[in-house]
Write a protein that holds these residues in place. Structure first.
Motif, PDB file in Angstrom:
ATOM      1  N   UNK A   1       0.102  11.985   0.309  1.00  0.00           N
ATOM      2  CA  UNK A   1      -0.256  10.572   0.435  1.00  0.00           C
ATOM      3  C   UNK A   1      -1.751  10.274   1.043  1.00  0.00           C
ATOM      4  N   UNK A   2      -2.296   9.114   0.510  1.00  0.00           N
ATOM      5  CA  UNK A   2      -3.699   9.040   0.967  1.00  0.00           C
ATOM      6  C   UNK A   2      -3.649   7.459   1.647  1.00  0.00           C
ATOM      7  N   UNK A   3      -3.964   7.493   2.739  1.00  0.00           N
ATOM      8  CA  UNK A   3      -4.408   6.026   3.679  1.00  0.00           C
ATOM      9  C   UNK A   3      -5.531   5.793   2.867  1.00  0.00           C
ATOM     10  N   UNK A   4      -5.671   4.882   2.031  1.00  0.00           N
ATOM     11  CA  UNK A   4      -6.698   4.527   1.426  1.00  0.00           C
ATOM     12  C   UNK A   4      -7.803   3.616   1.937  1.00  0.00           C
TER      13      UNK A   4
ATOM     14  N   UNK B   1      -4.291   0.164  -5.254  1.00  0.00           N
ATOM     15  CA  UNK B   1      -3.150   0.309  -4.417  1.00  0.00           C
ATOM     16  C   UNK B   1      -2.038   0.802  -5.186  1.00  0.00           C
ATOM     17  N   UNK B   2      -1.427   1.767  -4.808  1.00  0.00           N
ATOM     18  CA  UNK B   2      -0.258   2.396  -5.238  1.00  0.00           C
ATOM     19  C   UNK B   2       1.055   2.157  -4.829  1.00  0.00           C
TER      20      UNK B   2
ATOM     21  N   UNK C   1      -9.725  -3.177   7.499  1.00  0.00           N
ATOM     22  CA  UNK C   1      -9.265  -1.771   7.058  1.00  0.00           C
ATOM     23  C   UNK C   1      -8.007  -1.599   7.114  1.00  0.00           C
ATOM     24  N   UNK C   2      -7.713  -0.525   6.496  1.00  0.00           N
ATOM     25  CA  UNK C   2      -6.343  -0.132   6.398  1.00  0.00           C
ATOM     26  C   UNK C   2      -5.953   0.801   7.652  1.00  0.00           C
TER      27      UNK C   2
ATOM     28  N   UNK D   1      -1.459   8.218  -5.125  1.00  0.00           N
ATOM     29  CA  UNK D   1      -1.285   8.505  -3.817  1.00  0.00           C
ATOM     30  C   UNK D   1      -1.498   7.635  -2.847  1.00  0.00           C
ATOM     31  N   UNK D   2      -2.231   6.547  -3.192  1.00  0.00           N
ATOM     32  CA  UNK D   2      -3.067   5.527  -2.457  1.00  0.00           C
ATOM     33  C   UNK D   2      -1.867   4.545  -1.734  1.00  0.00           C
TER      34      UNK D   2
END
Length: 351
Positions: free
Chosen positions: A189-192, A240-241, A213-214, A164-165
């Protein structure tokens, strides 16, 4: 309509480019709509059939055929009514074990249900039940025709994510904020957070003021190779996906402004214009190439895909066979569908 056979017998439809999307619809005009989307995006279609009121063959019959068809890689369907819900679910479940299926359903409200009854005689199913069944059988449900086509086009052009990243790479801060909102609103989904080792890697390519940062805000510090270099490092990291790349086309858009000026092409402006357009073409190609090399989805989004489709950035994305999404929200929606189907396959041991 069949591009492998060179056949188009639908009088209101354009003849689309060849590709892997196959369509079954209870509305002939929605076949035409999907073919129009295919034509404008460049993401091609294999087969398309209008089932009408499905008196003889229905949507599930065509989806089963597409699952056995070597030219079809994703099924895309518009449905209004389902006479035997269990049979439909069982048949579509068997198809989604082999290929993605995207469904858009008409008659999901009282007003739409009345319209569907007069259109095809369909008895609309309970919408919440239909939604739950889609999740159980691995079918991707889209809210709009546009979303449905973009989901199908994403399935046929992007690899499935391994997790999900998501990392957002942006050339402007505001776009990154909106994308972060969209990812955070998604159910899966994940905002990693960026791990320290990835921050250290990216430090070598960006000025000290970058976000660390993301979203990864490039902070206006791009040189000739910054975008391809950072994309490659992000995609190569084990955690990272998926990547969402925002800001494609800015340089070519500046070139468009320069072309309209009174001094073009003199005073070296012609060379500057050519350079800017080459750069955005390179960036679009890099997004495709890095994705192909790493097996990870990289989605590009810019309003220029709609505002100026001739821009070198979106134009090159189309040339690579992929979708350039008109906004970050649309890209995140498509990526969410991609991830949920990937998870469905993994949970059932089908990936």
């Amino acid at each position: 309509m069949s591009t492998p056979a060179g056949l188009c017998a639908q009088i209101v439809a354009p003849y689309p480019p060849a590709g892997g999307i196959s369509i079954a619809s209870q509305s002939g005009n929605f076949v035409s709509s999907f073919l129009n989307w295919s034509t404008v995006t460049g993401v091609g279609v294999a087969r398309a059939v209008s089932a009408g009121n499905a008196a003889s063959l229905g949507v599930a019959d065509y989806l089963e055929y597409y699952a056995d068809d070597a030219s079809s890689r994703v099924g895309l369907a518009y449905v209004e009514g389902i006479t035997d819900g269990r049979a439909f679910a069982d048949r579509v479940r068997a198809v989604t074990a082999r290929m993605p299926v995207v469904l858009v359903k008409g008659g999901s409200t009282d007003g739409g249900a009345h319209a569907a009854a007069s259109h095809t005689g369909a008895l609309a199913a309970n919408d919440k039940v239909f939604d739950g069944v889609c999740r159980q059988i691995g079918a991707t449900r889209a809210s709009t025709v546009e979303e449905a086509f973009e989901a199908a086009a994403t399935f046929v052009t992007q690899p499935l994510p391994a997790g999900p990243n998501v990392v957002v790479m942006t050339t402007a801060g505001g776009w990154g904020v909106i994308a972060a909102d969209a990812i955070t609103r998604d159910r899966h989904l994940v905002l990693m957070p960026l791990p320290p080792d990835l921050v250290e890697i990216i430090d070598a390519f960006l000025p000290p003021r970058w976000s660390r940062a993301n979203p990864v805000d490039l902070a206006g510090g791009e040189t000739r190779d910054t975008i391809p270099d950072v994309l490659a490092r992000l995609a190569s990291h084990r955690d990272v996906h998926s990547i969402l790349y925002l800001g494609l086309g800015i340089q070519a858009n500046q070139a468009r402004l320069m072309r309209a000026g009174q001094f073009f092409p003199d005073h070296g402006i012609g060379r500057v214009v050519d350079y800017h357009e080459r750069q955005d073409a390179r960036f679009a190609q890099a997004a495709h190439d890095v994705s192909a090399a790493t097996g990870k989805p990289i989605l590009t989004a810019t309003e220029l895909a709609v505002a100026d489709p001739t821009n070198a950035g979106p134009r090159t994305v189309r040339a690579t066979g992929r979708v350039c999404y008109g906004s970050a929200d649309r890209a995140v929606t498509a990526l969410g569908h991609l991830y949920r189907y990937s998870e469905y396959l993994r949970r059932r041991g089908l990936a």
